[in-house]
Scaffold this active site. Sequence first.
Site, PDB file in Angstrom:
ATOM      1  N   HIS A 194      -0.844  -9.116   2.533  1.00  0.00           N
ATOM      2  CA  HIS A 194      -1.305 -10.423   2.874  1.00  0.00           C
ATOM      3  C   HIS A 194      -2.480 -10.583   1.852  1.00  0.00           C
ATOM      4  O   HIS A 194      -2.648 -11.810   1.408  1.00  0.00           O
ATOM      5  CB  HIS A 194      -1.867 -10.550   4.273  1.00  0.00           C
ATOM      6  CG  HIS A 194      -0.810 -10.976   5.118  1.00  0.00           C
ATOM      7  ND1 HIS A 194       0.070 -12.203   5.106  1.00  0.00           N
ATOM      8  CD2 HIS A 194      -0.082 -10.515   6.352  1.00  0.00           C
ATOM      9  CE1 HIS A 194       0.969 -12.382   5.730  1.00  0.00           C
ATOM     10  NE2 HIS A 194       0.920 -11.277   6.435  1.00  0.00           N
ATOM     11  N   CYS A 498      13.059 -18.325 -14.243  1.00  0.00           N
ATOM     12  CA  CYS A 498      12.394 -18.998 -12.803  1.00  0.00           C
ATOM     13  C   CYS A 498      11.955 -17.879 -12.169  1.00  0.00           C
ATOM     14  O   CYS A 498      11.304 -17.966 -11.058  1.00  0.00           O
ATOM     15  CB  CYS A 498      13.360 -19.748 -11.894  1.00  0.00           C
ATOM     16  SG  CYS A 498      14.618 -18.940 -11.302  1.00  0.00           S
TER      17      CYS A 498
END
Length: 584
Positions: A194, A498
Amino acid sequence: MAEQLSAEQTSQELRGVGIGLGVAQGPVARMAEPLPAPTDAPSTLSADEEKARVTDAVAAVARELEQRGAQAGGAAQEVLEAQAMMAEDPSLADEVDARLAQGRTGEWAVFDAFASFRDQLTAMGGYLGERAADLDDVAQRIIARLRGVPAPGVPDPGHPFVLVAKDLAPADTALLDLDKVLALVTTEGGPTSHTAILAREKSIVAVVGAVEATHLRDGETVIVDAAAGVVTTDPTDDDLGRARTRAETRAAAASAPVTDGALADGTPVPLLANLGNADGAADAVSLGAEGVGLFRTEFLFLSSSQAPTVEQQREAYTKLLAAFPGKKVVVRVLDAGADKPLPFLNDAHEENPALGLRGLRALRASEDILREQLTALAEADAATRGQIGGAADLWVMAPMVATVEEAKYFVDVARDYGVKTAGVMVEVPSSALLADRILEHADFASIGTNDLTQYTLAADRLLGSVASFQDPWHPAVLRLIREVGEAGRTTGKPVGICGEAAADPLLAVVLVGLGATSLSMAPTALADVRATLLEHTIDDARDIAAAALSADSAAGARSAAQEASTRRAAFAAQPNPENKGAQQ
Ligand code: PEP
Ligand code: MG
């Protein structure tokens, strides 16, 4: 003697995984150490009294986390709400109660019950393993409340600082005062922790998993270089000056006029956005995205246990196409599996899900879901055709294509729904090697460098222990990209990039030199890439790519490209105008 020692002191480089491309410098402030572990001594209170204390503390911590979430908003809010749910998880409460019933204190019961859950998560590894830090943080907050002491958190030395921590809890990252925190360094945590996710979202300069950073002292000056994944201790004045110049160049690039992507000689290189939700469209446009190069449709449905309906999908795709009038929008059909499980496409247990029934293979096994998605895309396309500014130019591509036959299959099915531009992602080495054959059927190829690197180097992209292999600069990956670039040139079809590689400015130049015709990336990376492309001609890009290709390793390719770039820049700076773009 002490003076002599410090005069002899040399800079040291601590390695980790960089998040983003920034560089920052400043004095270290360490995160407070966790609370000392409670002892296993018997409680002087009854089990019921302990239970009441724990219940109050848990509820207070859950409410505080929710409140912080509401204040922070965005991705942080989701993370903090998930943590609040962890605090009040009924099976954890049962574990705590069992320990209280044995006459233990609330502090010890919480500590021990959460630790056993944390160990289970860690053993699972990957994404779940990286949630272990979230659980530790919740336990610390509850224990601090039971003890009546403040929860460990971000220090406040009274001046801007480089925050050094084991692994930041989401609750801390969410509310970081960005005027004070110059950079983040963690000793644990990988690129999907996180700390990394939130640092990326907030554009905080960060290096995670820098194991040796445990030795950093409060107040010592360090340089945090996210682009290189390095923390430099005892930097020289020259090091500091160079880092400052880079930070200033970056800041200038961020405020430079937003122009269409192009090289110094005017060769256009459209710069597109990677999006997982139409909500990000406005930001992407304001950062100069010329369209969308990858819309990850599976992100819309990660929490669904059932396949989305055509209506739900039509709404989401209409919103996306409406945000890009007259622009190219490349939508990827659902890419389920491994790091992005979608139970409605494949819920079988697989030993190696990254090598399993995923991507196009999973869609083919549930062809009705693929057909419904194409129906929704066709309807969204029709619904936005008359919009002001013109219809978006919808391209649709399939993920994880491994064979020519699969490419042909997908293009044929897409045509049934009127898709005019149907292409494939090149993420598996087999499809890179046969790109010329694949492009006989597909209208375009888009290279997903994240998976292409994972499969070329046989290194799980989510696993911190093999993160050093997951480097798209590796010449083996670059050779595969060259194959696709050449196939694009010979067939006259576009080849986009991408994967994350497109967001690394110098690697972006290499990719163009290898034949990429457009680059798609997280919108926050657009300014850096735009500025670096403008410094190089197509001849530069080809020369720099050749230098990178001739290296033996990722690190070698990176430094060869850097040297070639510096050489080309020095040559171009010579007064003779014939030099421009003519060097071999
Ligand atoms: C890739 O693999 O590079 C890619 C762009 O797809 P994703 O990261 O969604 O797997
Ligand atoms: Mg992929």
